[in-house]
Design an enzyme around this catalytic site. Sequence first.
Site, PDB file in Angstrom:
ATOM      1  N   GLY A   8       1.228 127.395  -9.525  1.00 48.71           N
ATOM      2  CA  GLY A   8       0.580 126.073  -9.628  1.00 48.71           C
ATOM      3  C   GLY A   8       1.564 124.986  -9.221  1.00 48.71           C
ATOM      4  N   ALA A   9       1.974 125.002  -7.954  1.00 50.78           N
ATOM      5  CA  ALA A   9       3.066 124.125  -7.512  1.00 50.78           C
ATOM      6  C   ALA A   9       2.631 123.151  -6.426  1.00 50.78           C
ATOM      7  CB  ALA A   9       4.231 124.989  -7.026  1.00 50.78           C
ATOM      8  N   ARG A  11       1.419 120.191  -6.651  1.00 50.14           N
ATOM      9  CA  ARG A  11       1.673 118.758  -6.931  1.00 50.14           C
ATOM     10  C   ARG A  11       2.279 118.629  -8.319  1.00 50.14           C
ATOM     11  NH1 ARG A  11      -3.361 117.759  -9.880  1.00 50.14           N
ATOM     12  NH2 ARG A  11      -4.888 119.262  -9.142  1.00 50.14           N
ATOM     13  N   VAL A  52      -5.384 131.096 -10.756  1.00 54.70           N
ATOM     14  CA  VAL A  52      -4.959 131.861 -11.940  1.00 54.70           C
ATOM     15  C   VAL A  52      -6.132 132.454 -12.722  1.00 54.70           C
ATOM     16  CG1 VAL A  52      -2.801 130.575 -12.188  1.00 54.70           C
ATOM     17  CG2 VAL A  52      -4.813 129.838 -13.483  1.00 54.70           C
ATOM     18  N   SER A 126       1.710 122.648 -23.902  1.00 57.11           N
ATOM     19  CA  SER A 126       1.729 121.219 -24.185  1.00 57.11           C
ATOM     20  C   SER A 126       1.916 121.029 -25.678  1.00 57.11           C
ATOM     21  CB  SER A 126       0.408 120.566 -23.770  1.00 57.11           C
ATOM     22  OG  SER A 126       0.404 119.229 -24.229  1.00 57.11           O
ATOM     23  N   TYR A 142      -8.946 121.058 -24.193  1.00 56.25           N
ATOM     24  CA  TYR A 142      -7.555 121.170 -23.719  1.00 56.25           C
ATOM     25  C   TYR A 142      -6.644 121.632 -24.848  1.00 56.25           C
ATOM     26  CZ  TYR A 142      -3.182 119.753 -21.368  1.00 56.25           C
ATOM     27  OH  TYR A 142      -1.927 119.729 -20.790  1.00 56.25           O
TER      28      TYR A 142
HETATM   29  N1  NAP Z   1       1.382 115.581 -17.192  1.00 52.61           N
HETATM   30  C1  NAP Z   1       1.576 115.669 -18.496  1.00 52.61           C
HETATM   31  O1  NAP Z   1       1.786 114.661 -19.196  1.00 52.61           O
HETATM   32  C2  NAP Z   1       1.548 117.011 -19.164  1.00 52.61           C
HETATM   33  C3  NAP Z   1       1.777 117.059 -20.551  1.00 52.61           C
HETATM   34  C4  NAP Z   1       1.777 118.289 -21.187  1.00 52.61           C
HETATM   35  C5  NAP Z   1       1.583 119.440 -20.456  1.00 52.61           C
HETATM   36  N2  NAP Z   1       1.346 119.378 -19.116  1.00 52.61           N
HETATM   37  C6  NAP Z   1       1.147 120.640 -18.404  1.00 52.61           C
HETATM   38  O2  NAP Z   1       2.035 120.692 -17.322  1.00 52.61           O
HETATM   39  C7  NAP Z   1       1.469 121.523 -16.276  1.00 52.61           C
HETATM   40  C8  NAP Z   1       1.502 120.753 -14.956  1.00 52.61           C
HETATM   41  O3  NAP Z   1       0.720 119.579 -15.123  1.00 52.61           O
HETATM   42  P1  NAP Z   1       0.758 118.318 -14.134  1.00 52.61           P
HETATM   43  O4  NAP Z   1       0.828 117.131 -14.990  1.00 52.61           O
HETATM   44  O5  NAP Z   1       1.725 118.526 -13.042  1.00 52.61           O
HETATM   45  O6  NAP Z   1      -0.742 118.392 -13.586  1.00 52.61           O
HETATM   46  P2  NAP Z   1      -1.415 118.250 -12.144  1.00 52.61           P
HETATM   47  O7  NAP Z   1      -0.700 117.235 -11.335  1.00 52.61           O
HETATM   48  O8  NAP Z   1      -2.849 118.094 -12.423  1.00 52.61           O
HETATM   49  O9  NAP Z   1      -1.119 119.680 -11.488  1.00 52.61           O
HETATM   50  C9  NAP Z   1      -1.772 120.801 -11.990  1.00 52.61           C
HETATM   51  C10 NAP Z   1      -1.391 121.987 -11.125  1.00 52.61           C
HETATM   52  O10 NAP Z   1      -2.115 123.130 -11.616  1.00 52.61           O
HETATM   53  C11 NAP Z   1      -2.812 123.719 -10.510  1.00 52.61           C
HETATM   54  N3  NAP Z   1      -4.037 124.401 -10.940  1.00 52.61           N
HETATM   55  C12 NAP Z   1      -5.077 123.873 -11.630  1.00 52.61           C
HETATM   56  N4  NAP Z   1      -6.014 124.806 -11.811  1.00 52.61           N
HETATM   57  C13 NAP Z   1      -5.570 125.937 -11.204  1.00 52.61           C
HETATM   58  C14 NAP Z   1      -6.087 127.248 -11.023  1.00 52.61           C
HETATM   59  N5  NAP Z   1      -7.299 127.592 -11.493  1.00 52.61           N
HETATM   60  N6  NAP Z   1      -5.335 128.151 -10.365  1.00 52.61           N
HETATM   61  C15 NAP Z   1      -4.129 127.822  -9.872  1.00 52.61           C
HETATM   62  N7  NAP Z   1      -3.586 126.604  -9.980  1.00 52.61           N
HETATM   63  C16 NAP Z   1      -4.306 125.684 -10.653  1.00 52.61           C
HETATM   64  C17 NAP Z   1      -3.100 122.557  -9.586  1.00 52.61           C
HETATM   65  O11 NAP Z   1      -3.379 123.062  -8.301  1.00 52.61           O
HETATM   66  P3  NAP Z   1      -4.507 122.433  -7.339  1.00 52.61           P
HETATM   67  O12 NAP Z   1      -3.776 121.427  -6.488  1.00 52.61           O
HETATM   68  O13 NAP Z   1      -5.003 123.606  -6.564  1.00 52.61           O
HETATM   69  O14 NAP Z   1      -5.571 121.810  -8.202  1.00 52.61           O
HETATM   70  C18 NAP Z   1      -1.789 121.791  -9.668  1.00 52.61           C
HETATM   71  O15 NAP Z   1      -0.807 122.389  -8.843  1.00 52.61           O
HETATM   72  C19 NAP Z   1       0.048 121.861 -16.748  1.00 52.61           C
HETATM   73  O16 NAP Z   1       0.043 123.136 -17.348  1.00 52.61           O
HETATM   74  C20 NAP Z   1      -0.215 120.791 -17.794  1.00 52.61           C
HETATM   75  O17 NAP Z   1      -1.192 121.200 -18.724  1.00 52.61           O
HETATM   76  C21 NAP Z   1       1.332 118.192 -18.449  1.00 52.61           C
END
Ligand code: NAP
Length: 220
Positions: A8-9, A11, A52, A126, A142
């Site tokens: 999941g890389a 973005r 995934v 998270s 979530y």
């Molecule tokens: N941002 C925060 O404040 C925060 C806080 C706590 C935890 N997190 C966790 O950190 C991780 C990264 O989050 P982020 O903020 O970078 O979010 P994001 O910018 O929305 O990126 C999410 C990533 O997950 C991928 N993804 C989503 N559904 C998928 C699937 N079915 N199969 C494969 N890839 C999938 C997306 O790919 P696509 O481009 O294909 O959609 C994207 O690369 C997540 O697990 C999130 O829950 C984030």
Amino acid sequence: MSRYVIIGASRGIGLELARQLAARGEEVTATTRGACEALAEAGCEVVEGIDVTSDESAERLAGALADGGVDVLVCNAGLLISDTLESLNFDDALRQYMVNALGPVRMTRALLPLMKEGGKIGVVTSRVGSLGDNTSGGNYGYRMSKAAANMAAVNLAVELRARGIAVAALHPGYVRTEMTGGHGNISPEAAARGLILRLDELSMETTGTFWHADGQRLPW
Ligand SMILES: NC(=O)c1ccc[n+]([C@@H]2O[C@H](COP(=O)([O-])OP(=O)(O)OC[C@H]3O[C@@H](n4cnc5c(N)ncnc54)[C@H](OP(=O)(O)O)[C@@H]3O)[C@@H](O)[C@H]2O)c1
């Protein structure tokens, strides 16, 4: 040089993890669902079309990695669909469970045969998945999926101890990404820096623990 696999890389935090690890000289394989030129530009090997929620994706990824094995697996893919008790949609909750909770287990199970003693697995969950830390409510789908992801990390840590593979649950912080609509306290760059430090520190002594990227130990 170790081989890192970042699931999941395309973005946000995952892209930044891949970039920083490649920049320090690691061999990085990054997965995406669609195309992502930034990863190839950063020197990562990219495996596209990896969802995934799909067994076919998991098997194909394992096949693509079979040449070199995996030292560190980071299950980062995640999905947030905000809700309240009133607006909660149960199909959306199930989708989040499939991605956030079962996704890391599906990918780990597929790649485990490629991992040896000394390997590490980071499950990006998270803080909102913590039972002990919940003071604000809301986001049922979530939160519940991330609580289950935390259990997956603990369960994997217990099972993989005998194989010498360490597992941690990791909270990146409140990060300015697409998931948060650009809101947050820190940048993806800062979050990735912290997560990489936590992965570097992870060992069989600390397997089965939950960490904030800033170094705080979190309650389950
Ligand atoms: N941002 C925060 O404040 C925060 C806080 C706590 C935890 N997190 C966790 O950190 C991780 C990264 O989050 P982020 O903020 O970078 O979010 P994001 O910018 O929305 O990126 C999410 C990533 O997950 C991928 N993804 C989503 N559904 C998928 C699937 N079915 N199969 C494969 N890839 C999938 C997306 O790919 P696509 O481009 O294909 O959609 C994207 O690369 C997540 O697990 C999130 O829950 C984030």
